[in-house]
Design a protein around this motif. Sequence first.
Motif, PDB file in Angstrom:
ATOM      1  N   LYS A  51       6.368-111.291  19.208  1.00  9.84           N
ATOM      2  CA  LYS A  51       6.701-110.140  20.058  1.00  9.84           C
ATOM      3  C   LYS A  51       6.716-110.588  21.518  1.00  9.84           C
ATOM      4  N   ASP A  52       7.302-109.748  22.340  1.00  3.13           N
ATOM      5  CA  ASP A  52       7.415-110.064  23.765  1.00  3.13           C
ATOM      6  C   ASP A  52       6.061-110.046  24.460  1.00  3.13           C
ATOM      7  N   TYR A  53       5.938-110.902  25.460  1.00  4.42           N
ATOM      8  CA  TYR A  53       4.828-110.938  26.418  1.00  4.42           C
ATOM      9  C   TYR A  53       3.490-111.413  25.860  1.00  4.42           C
ATOM     10  N   GLY A  54       3.455-111.969  24.683  1.00  3.80           N
ATOM     11  CA  GLY A  54       2.199-112.507  24.158  1.00  3.80           C
ATOM     12  C   GLY A  54       1.705-113.700  24.952  1.00  3.80           C
ATOM     13  N   THR A  55       2.605-114.650  25.218  1.00  7.15           N
ATOM     14  CA  THR A  55       2.189-115.833  25.983  1.00  7.15           C
ATOM     15  C   THR A  55       1.885-115.472  27.435  1.00  7.15           C
ATOM     16  N   GLU A  56       2.623-114.521  27.982  1.00  4.36           N
ATOM     17  CA  GLU A  56       2.348-114.104  29.360  1.00  4.36           C
ATOM     18  C   GLU A  56       0.974-113.444  29.467  1.00  4.36           C
ATOM     19  N   VAL A  63      -5.854-117.244  33.442  1.00  2.00           N
ATOM     20  CA  VAL A  63      -6.011-117.287  34.902  1.00  2.00           C
ATOM     21  C   VAL A  63      -7.209-116.434  35.321  1.00  2.00           C
ATOM     22  N   LEU A  64      -7.373-115.284  34.678  1.00  3.49           N
ATOM     23  CA  LEU A  64      -8.523-114.419  34.963  1.00  3.49           C
ATOM     24  C   LEU A  64      -9.833-115.113  34.610  1.00  3.49           C
ATOM     25  N   LEU A  65      -9.863-115.795  33.475  1.00  2.77           N
ATOM     26  CA  LEU A  65     -11.059-116.542  33.069  1.00  2.77           C
ATOM     27  C   LEU A  65     -11.375-117.637  34.086  1.00  2.77           C
ATOM     28  N   LEU A  66     -10.371-118.378  34.484  1.00  2.00           N
ATOM     29  CA  LEU A  66     -10.563-119.426  35.490  1.00  2.00           C
ATOM     30  C   LEU A  66     -11.016-118.828  36.818  1.00  2.00           C
ATOM     31  N   ALA A  88     -13.496-124.885  32.970  1.00  2.00           N
ATOM     32  CA  ALA A  88     -12.689-125.887  32.267  1.00  2.00           C
ATOM     33  C   ALA A  88     -11.836-125.237  31.183  1.00  2.00           C
ATOM     34  N   THR A  89     -12.417-124.296  30.456  1.00  2.00           N
ATOM     35  CA  THR A  89     -11.673-123.589  29.411  1.00  2.00           C
ATOM     36  C   THR A  89     -10.525-122.793  30.018  1.00  2.00           C
ATOM     37  N   GLY A  90     -10.808-122.073  31.099  1.00  2.00           N
ATOM     38  CA  GLY A  90      -9.761-121.305  31.772  1.00  2.00           C
ATOM     39  C   GLY A  90      -8.658-122.196  32.312  1.00  2.00           C
ATOM     40  N   LEU A  91      -9.036-123.350  32.869  1.00  2.68           N
ATOM     41  CA  LEU A  91      -8.048-124.281  33.409  1.00  2.68           C
ATOM     42  C   LEU A  91      -7.167-124.841  32.300  1.00  2.68           C
ATOM     43  N   LEU A  92      -7.785-125.295  31.218  1.00  6.27           N
ATOM     44  CA  LEU A  92      -7.012-125.855  30.106  1.00  6.27           C
ATOM     45  C   LEU A  92      -6.113-124.799  29.461  1.00  6.27           C
ATOM     46  N   ALA A  93      -6.647-123.607  29.260  1.00  7.72           N
ATOM     47  CA  ALA A  93      -5.850-122.537  28.657  1.00  7.72           C
ATOM     48  C   ALA A  93      -4.713-122.119  29.593  1.00  7.72           C
ATOM     49  N   SER A  94      -4.973-122.083  30.890  1.00  6.87           N
ATOM     50  CA  SER A  94      -3.916-121.747  31.854  1.00  6.87           C
ATOM     51  C   SER A  94      -2.800-122.784  31.806  1.00  6.87           C
ATOM     52  N   PHE A  95      -3.188-124.046  31.782  1.00  8.44           N
ATOM     53  CA  PHE A  95      -2.183-125.106  31.704  1.00  8.44           C
ATOM     54  C   PHE A  95      -1.365-124.982  30.422  1.00  8.44           C
ATOM     55  N   TYR A  96      -2.044-124.774  29.296  1.00  2.76           N
ATOM     56  CA  TYR A  96      -1.366-124.662  28.005  1.00  2.76           C
ATOM     57  C   TYR A  96      -0.398-123.484  27.982  1.00  2.76           C
ATOM     58  N   GLN A  98       0.893-121.695  30.542  1.00  4.18           N
ATOM     59  CA  GLN A  98       2.007-121.746  31.483  1.00  4.18           C
ATOM     60  C   GLN A  98       3.101-122.631  30.916  1.00  4.18           C
ATOM     61  N   LYS A  99       2.703-123.681  30.203  1.00  5.10           N
ATOM     62  CA  LYS A  99       3.680-124.548  29.552  1.00  5.10           C
ATOM     63  C   LYS A  99       4.438-123.780  28.472  1.00  5.10           C
ATOM     64  N   LYS A 100       3.723-122.979  27.676  1.00  3.58           N
ATOM     65  CA  LYS A 100       4.360-122.191  26.623  1.00  3.58           C
ATOM     66  C   LYS A 100       5.294-121.133  27.203  1.00  3.58           C
ATOM     67  N   VAL A 101       4.889-120.492  28.294  1.00  6.80           N
ATOM     68  CA  VAL A 101       5.752-119.496  28.934  1.00  6.80           C
ATOM     69  C   VAL A 101       7.043-120.165  29.394  1.00  6.80           C
ATOM     70  N   ARG A 102       6.930-121.319  30.020  1.00  4.08           N
ATOM     71  CA  ARG A 102       8.124-122.043  30.475  1.00  4.08           C
ATOM     72  C   ARG A 102       9.001-122.456  29.308  1.00  4.08           C
ATOM     73  N   GLU A 103       8.391-122.915  28.212  1.00  2.00           N
ATOM     74  CA  GLU A 103       9.171-123.308  27.036  1.00  2.00           C
ATOM     75  C   GLU A 103       9.939-122.122  26.467  1.00  2.00           C
ATOM     76  N   PHE A 104       9.271-120.989  26.336  1.00  2.00           N
ATOM     77  CA  PHE A 104       9.906-119.815  25.745  1.00  2.00           C
ATOM     78  C   PHE A 104      10.994-119.234  26.655  1.00  2.00           C
ATOM     79  N   ARG A 105      10.740-119.272  27.960  1.00  4.50           N
ATOM     80  CA  ARG A 105      11.706-118.671  28.894  1.00  4.50           C
ATOM     81  C   ARG A 105      12.903-119.573  29.168  1.00  4.50           C
ATOM     82  N   TYR A 106      12.614-120.853  29.393  1.00  2.00           N
ATOM     83  CA  TYR A 106      13.649-121.754  29.871  1.00  2.00           C
ATOM     84  C   TYR A 106      14.007-122.864  28.877  1.00  2.00           C
TER      85      TYR A 106
END
Length: 108
Positions: A51-56, A63-66, A88-96, A98-106
């Motif tokens: 469904k839409d907006y899951g990765t977002e 980002v909130l956790l970080l 560290a968890t928030g940083l790693l999850a944010s990186f992961y 954001q990569k997924k959002v970019r993959e799905f969008r672009y």
Amino acid sequence: MAEHPSFTLAALLPVGGVAGFLRTGSKPSLIAGLGLGASYAYSGYLIKQNKDYGTELALGNSVLLLGSAIPRIIKTGARAPIPLALGATGLLASFYYQKKVREFRYGV
């Protein structure tokens, strides 16, 4: 497979929030742990159902956790293990995610 980190954090954050509350009586830890855990569970569901907006949503949660960990890391002088682990968890999850959002969008 992108939902796996969301479901993992959905299980771990409420446990951590309850533990923080029981150890120190911190209501913000309890509320944040339960709230972010529920939000991660919902984002995992959205991702799994394609469904839409899951990765977002997962990215926003990360980002909130970080962001919530950074002031505590600064306050403790980066010596307390729990804020460091949350950061560290928030940083790693944010990186992961954001990569997924970019993959799905672009498709990148």
